[in-house]
Design a protein around this motif. Structure first.
Motif, PDB file in Angstrom:
ATOM      1  N   LEU A   1       0.845  -1.190   0.000  1.00 32.43           N
ATOM      2  CA  LEU A   1       0.000   0.000   0.000  1.00 32.43           C
ATOM      3  C   LEU A   1       0.880   1.239   0.000  1.00 32.43           C
ATOM      4  O   LEU A   1       1.865   1.301   0.732  1.00 32.43           O
ATOM      5  CB  LEU A   1      -0.880   0.020   1.257  1.00 32.43           C
ATOM      6  CG  LEU A   1      -1.702  -1.230   1.541  1.00 32.43           C
ATOM      7  CD1 LEU A   1      -1.914  -1.398   3.030  1.00 32.43           C
ATOM      8  CD2 LEU A   1      -3.031  -1.161   0.815  1.00 32.43           C
ATOM      9  N   GLY A   2       0.519   2.218  -0.799  1.00 31.89           N
ATOM     10  CA  GLY A   2       1.229   3.486  -0.791  1.00 31.89           C
ATOM     11  C   GLY A   2       0.351   4.577  -0.220  1.00 31.89           C
ATOM     12  O   GLY A   2      -0.786   4.754  -0.660  1.00 31.89           O
ATOM     13  N   LEU A   3       0.871   5.279   0.789  1.00 33.34           N
ATOM     14  CA  LEU A   3       0.089   6.331   1.439  1.00 33.34           C
ATOM     15  C   LEU A   3       0.923   7.596   1.605  1.00 33.34           C
ATOM     16  O   LEU A   3       2.066   7.534   2.084  1.00 33.34           O
ATOM     17  CB  LEU A   3      -0.397   5.881   2.819  1.00 33.34           C
ATOM     18  CG  LEU A   3      -1.384   4.721   2.853  1.00 33.34           C
ATOM     19  CD1 LEU A   3      -0.677   3.435   3.257  1.00 33.34           C
ATOM     20  CD2 LEU A   3      -2.498   5.005   3.841  1.00 33.34           C
ATOM     21  N   GLY A   4       0.323   8.727   1.221  1.00 33.87           N
ATOM     22  CA  GLY A   4       0.975  10.009   1.383  1.00 33.87           C
ATOM     23  C   GLY A   4       0.346  10.809   2.498  1.00 33.87           C
ATOM     24  O   GLY A   4       0.620  10.604   3.675  1.00 33.87           O
ATOM     25  N   SER A   5      -0.549  11.722   2.127  1.00 35.18           N
ATOM     26  CA  SER A   5      -1.159  12.618   3.113  1.00 35.18           C
ATOM     27  C   SER A   5      -2.034  11.884   4.118  1.00 35.18           C
ATOM     28  O   SER A   5      -2.266  12.379   5.229  1.00 35.18           O
ATOM     29  CB  SER A   5      -1.992  13.691   2.398  1.00 35.18           C
ATOM     30  OG  SER A   5      -3.019  13.101   1.615  1.00 35.18           O
ATOM     31  N   GLN A   6      -2.522  10.696   3.762  1.00 40.35           N
ATOM     32  CA  GLN A   6      -3.328   9.924   4.710  1.00 40.35           C
ATOM     33  C   GLN A   6      -2.467   9.337   5.832  1.00 40.35           C
ATOM     34  O   GLN A   6      -2.996   8.954   6.878  1.00 40.35           O
ATOM     35  CB  GLN A   6      -4.070   8.801   3.977  1.00 40.35           C
ATOM     36  CG  GLN A   6      -5.070   9.280   2.951  1.00 40.35           C
ATOM     37  CD  GLN A   6      -6.269   9.968   3.586  1.00 40.35           C
ATOM     38  OE1 GLN A   6      -6.514   9.861   4.770  1.00 40.35           O
ATOM     39  NE2 GLN A   6      -7.015  10.707   2.784  1.00 40.35           N
ATOM     40  N   LEU A   7      -1.170   9.278   5.601  1.00 41.60           N
ATOM     41  CA  LEU A   7      -0.243   8.768   6.608  1.00 41.60           C
ATOM     42  C   LEU A   7       0.519   9.906   7.280  1.00 41.60           C
ATOM     43  O   LEU A   7       0.651   9.937   8.512  1.00 41.60           O
ATOM     44  CB  LEU A   7       0.734   7.784   5.948  1.00 41.60           C
ATOM     45  CG  LEU A   7       1.743   7.088   6.852  1.00 41.60           C
ATOM     46  CD1 LEU A   7       1.056   6.250   7.918  1.00 41.60           C
ATOM     47  CD2 LEU A   7       2.667   6.199   6.001  1.00 41.60           C
ATOM     48  N   PHE A   8       1.014  10.833   6.476  1.00 39.20           N
ATOM     49  CA  PHE A   8       1.768  11.973   6.994  1.00 39.20           C
ATOM     50  C   PHE A   8       0.818  13.167   7.140  1.00 39.20           C
ATOM     51  O   PHE A   8       0.622  13.948   6.209  1.00 39.20           O
ATOM     52  CB  PHE A   8       2.931  12.308   6.060  1.00 39.20           C
ATOM     53  CG  PHE A   8       3.924  11.197   5.944  1.00 39.20           C
ATOM     54  CD1 PHE A   8       4.837  10.949   6.956  1.00 39.20           C
ATOM     55  CD2 PHE A   8       3.939  10.371   4.827  1.00 39.20           C
ATOM     56  CE1 PHE A   8       5.758   9.914   6.863  1.00 39.20           C
ATOM     57  CE2 PHE A   8       4.847   9.329   4.718  1.00 39.20           C
ATOM     58  CZ  PHE A   8       5.753   9.102   5.734  1.00 39.20           C
ATOM     59  N   LEU A   9       0.212  13.270   8.295  1.00 34.01           N
ATOM     60  CA  LEU A   9      -0.814  14.281   8.530  1.00 34.01           C
ATOM     61  C   LEU A   9      -0.236  15.688   8.405  1.00 34.01           C
ATOM     62  O   LEU A   9       0.636  16.095   9.184  1.00 34.01           O
ATOM     63  CB  LEU A   9      -1.421  14.080   9.923  1.00 34.01           C
ATOM     64  CG  LEU A   9      -2.087  12.721  10.179  1.00 34.01           C
ATOM     65  CD1 LEU A   9      -2.559  12.635  11.625  1.00 34.01           C
ATOM     66  CD2 LEU A   9      -3.242  12.496   9.207  1.00 34.01           C
ATOM     67  N   LYS A  10      -0.752  16.448   7.447  1.00 34.96           N
ATOM     68  CA  LYS A  10      -0.218  17.776   7.150  1.00 34.96           C
ATOM     69  C   LYS A  10      -0.293  18.713   8.348  1.00 34.96           C
ATOM     70  O   LYS A  10       0.683  19.386   8.693  1.00 34.96           O
ATOM     71  CB  LYS A  10      -0.970  18.379   5.963  1.00 34.96           C
ATOM     72  CG  LYS A  10      -0.474  19.755   5.544  1.00 34.96           C
ATOM     73  CD  LYS A  10      -1.248  20.273   4.341  1.00 34.96           C
ATOM     74  CE  LYS A  10      -0.752  21.662   3.947  1.00 34.96           C
ATOM     75  NZ  LYS A  10      -1.522  22.198   2.775  1.00 34.96           N
TER      76      LYS A  10
END
Length: 214
Positions: A177-186
């Motif tokens: 799984l690839g996660l961006g903003s859903q993992l690294f909370l802005k």
């Protein structure tokens, strides 16, 4: 020179964190928490300022972390990423020349694809894993349907994957799984709310381990 990609680490915790346009001065704190929580694979996108330097820095500081380059769209990006020591390459598209170059360099490549034809083309060209993007428009059932006739292909959904639904993608047959903003909370990063970010990382790790245990 790239350090070898650890498939053992990826298979044990198949979450790829995607860091895009992160301020360089916050990199160390975020990645330290990331690894402490049990996450093992990290992608720095090439449209991040100083991406090559970040990849080199993380390779030196975290020898047990898979550090790759994402948003690799052309030969120039790939050359920069490989010189920086990226241990894997992720692209938003399927480019057979880029895939071939990664194979020549013995660096795993996860090219992006959307349709069954694109997915099969990427796999046939030599992709170790095909990045299904954007997965949020398709959902877990799409993965299950694609893998019915193409069950030899390894898929990693990116886009639209979050804490609530990521195990559904795994149940459908995704290998990662690839996660961006859903993992690294802005907001947490902007406010340096490190305890909140750490808790969020742990929630993913705990949920995955519970899923695997069941």
């Amino acid at each position: 020179m790239s350090k070898p990609f650890s498939w053992e680490q990826f298979n044990d915790m198949p979450i790829v964190g995607i860091l895009r346009k992160l301020p360089a001065h916050k990199l160390e704190k975020i990645v330290s928490l990331y690894q402490q929580c049990g996450l093992t694979t990290l992608e720095i996108t090439m449209n991040t300022e100083g991406a090559a330097e970040m990849i080199q820095q993380l390779n030196d500081a975290y020898p047990n972390l898979n550090v790759g380059a994402g948003t690799v769209c052309n030969q120039k990006d790939l050359d920069v990423a490989l010189r920086a020591g990226a241990s894997f390459i992720v692209t938003p598209i399927t480019d057979e020349k880029l895939i071939a170059r990664c194979k020549e360099s013995n660096v795993p490549v996860f090219p992006g694809a959307f349709t069954p034809s694109e997915i099969y083309k990427a796999w046939s060209a030599g992709a170790e894993v095909v990045k299904l993007f954007p997965a949020g428009l398709l959902g877990p059932k799409y993965i299950k349907d694609v893998l019915a006739p193409l069950d030899q292909i390894k898929l990693m959904p990116v886009g639209g994957v979050d804490l609530q639904n990521f195990t559904e993608f795994l149940q459908a047959g995704a290998v990662g799984l690839g996660l961006g903003s859903q993992l690294f909370l802005k907001e947490a990063i902007e406010n340096e709310a490190w305890e909140q970010l750490e808790s969020h990382f742990k929630a993913f790790v705990d949920k995955y381990r519970a899923y695997r245990g069941s």
